[in-house]
Design a protein around this motif. Structure first.
Motif, PDB file in Angstrom:
ATOM      1  N   TYR A  97       0.840  -1.193   0.000  1.00  0.00           N
ATOM      2  CA  TYR A  97       0.000   0.000   0.000  1.00  0.00           C
ATOM      3  C   TYR A  97       0.882   1.253   0.000  1.00  0.00           C
ATOM      4  O   TYR A  97       2.020   1.223   0.483  1.00  0.00           O
ATOM      5  N   PRO A  98       0.385   2.345  -0.565  1.00  0.00           N
ATOM      6  CA  PRO A  98       1.195   3.561  -0.726  1.00  0.00           C
ATOM      7  C   PRO A  98       1.818   4.042   0.587  1.00  0.00           C
ATOM      8  O   PRO A  98       1.175   4.021   1.629  1.00  0.00           O
ATOM      9  N   ARG A  99       3.087   4.433   0.499  1.00  0.00           N
ATOM     10  CA  ARG A  99       3.861   5.015   1.595  1.00  0.00           C
ATOM     11  C   ARG A  99       3.985   4.060   2.793  1.00  0.00           C
ATOM     12  O   ARG A  99       4.153   4.493   3.927  1.00  0.00           O
ATOM     13  N   LEU A 100       3.915   2.768   2.507  1.00  0.00           N
ATOM     14  CA  LEU A 100       3.976   1.784   3.589  1.00  0.00           C
ATOM     15  C   LEU A 100       5.312   1.825   4.310  1.00  0.00           C
ATOM     16  O   LEU A 100       5.369   1.929   5.541  1.00  0.00           O
ATOM     17  N   LYS A 101       6.402   1.752   3.567  1.00  0.00           N
ATOM     18  CA  LYS A 101       7.717   1.642   4.196  1.00  0.00           C
ATOM     19  C   LYS A 101       8.057   2.875   5.016  1.00  0.00           C
ATOM     20  O   LYS A 101       8.554   2.771   6.142  1.00  0.00           O
ATOM     21  N   GLU A 102       7.806   4.051   4.454  1.00  0.00           N
ATOM     22  CA  GLU A 102       8.160   5.269   5.189  1.00  0.00           C
ATOM     23  C   GLU A 102       7.314   5.402   6.457  1.00  0.00           C
ATOM     24  O   GLU A 102       7.787   5.881   7.495  1.00  0.00           O
ATOM     25  N   THR A 103       6.072   4.952   6.382  1.00  0.00           N
ATOM     26  CA  THR A 103       5.203   5.015   7.559  1.00  0.00           C
ATOM     27  C   THR A 103       5.657   4.034   8.623  1.00  0.00           C
ATOM     28  O   THR A 103       5.709   4.368   9.819  1.00  0.00           O
ATOM     29  N   LEU A 104       6.017   2.824   8.217  1.00  0.00           N
ATOM     30  CA  LEU A 104       6.521   1.833   9.173  1.00  0.00           C
ATOM     31  C   LEU A 104       7.833   2.294   9.800  1.00  0.00           C
ATOM     32  O   LEU A 104       8.060   2.103  11.003  1.00  0.00           O
ATOM     33  N   ASP A 105       8.715   2.891   8.996  1.00  0.00           N
ATOM     34  CA  ASP A 105       9.986   3.397   9.531  1.00  0.00           C
ATOM     35  C   ASP A 105       9.739   4.459  10.590  1.00  0.00           C
ATOM     36  O   ASP A 105      10.456   4.538  11.601  1.00  0.00           O
ATOM     37  N   TYR A 106       8.745   5.293  10.363  1.00  0.00           N
ATOM     38  CA  TYR A 106       8.377   6.312  11.349  1.00  0.00           C
ATOM     39  C   TYR A 106       7.830   5.656  12.618  1.00  0.00           C
ATOM     40  O   TYR A 106       8.229   6.002  13.737  1.00  0.00           O
TER      41      TYR A 106
END
Length: 214
Positions: A97-106
């Motif tokens: 899903y969009p922006r998954l990795k950056e959100t998880l990293d946050y």
């Protein structure tokens, strides 16, 4: 979205299908391959077929889709599908899903992250390996490990990792029911495969909205 749940939880437990990624197209390809090798499955298996049962326990999926098969035959077909499913997913994966990795990293800077899914053994591991996320999550549990319902797997993660204030993120009524039975509040992923008429602590329409509320 005005909901603010910051500092309320110490950990986040995620569902996988319909919450972190959509693998239904490639799962359908794998199961259809299995179907073409046998002469006892009536209908073709499409992406819509897979979407219709996403979130159910792996055994229950095949009972619902193939009620006309004798238990032993159904078990054989399930094993065939499971084998091809992992083979196809190991090659093609699913759609994040969009922006998954950056959100998880946050999120992982403030919370312990986990995955609990009704999938077979090896499925979560495939997701983690393909997307270089082995270090993103502190642990995971699935139906295939012990053959137990999702609420019990949620409870196991809470107990095994000594979580004091977890929240679950999922996208189906089954997720809501399982989290509630485990005594864990749920954030509902409205972009996924299901819907709920109950009242989660929050509803997100995109995965990245978790950055705002958590």
């Amino acid at each position: 979205m005005n909901i603010d749940l910051k500092s309320k939880y110490d950990s986040i437990i995620f569902d996988l299908d319909g919450t972190l990624w959509d693998s239904t197209a490639n799962v359908a390809t794998a199961w259809q391959k299995a179907k073409e090798e046998v002469d006892y499955v009536k209908d073709d298996i499409t992406q819509q077929t897979v979407r219709s049962i996403t979130g159910m326990a792996y055994d229950a999926i095949f009972e619902k889709l193939f009620p006309y098969l004798e238990p032993q035959v159904r078990e054989e077909f399930k094993a065939r599908c499971a084998k091809y499913e992992l083979e196809v997913l190991n090659q093609k994966g699913g759609e994040l899903y969009p922006r998954l990795k950056e959100t998880l990293d946050y999120l992982k800077t403030n919370y312990k992250l986990f995955v609990v899914s009704n999938c077979q053994c090896g499925y979560i591991e495939t997701f983690l390996r393909l997307n270089d996320m082995e270090d993103t999550f502190a642990g995971h549990q699935c139906f295939g490990t012990k053959g137990q319902p999702k609420f019990q797997n949620i409870l196991d993660v809470v107990h095994d990792y000594n979580l004091k204030a977890p929240v679950y993120v999922g996208d189906t009524q089954g997720d809501y029911d399982s989290a509630t039975k485990a005594g864990v509040p749920i954030i509902f992923a409205n972009y996924g495969f299901g819907q709920t008429n109950d009242e989660p602590v929050a509803v997100i329409n995109q995965f990245a909205e978790l950055k705002k509320i958590l």
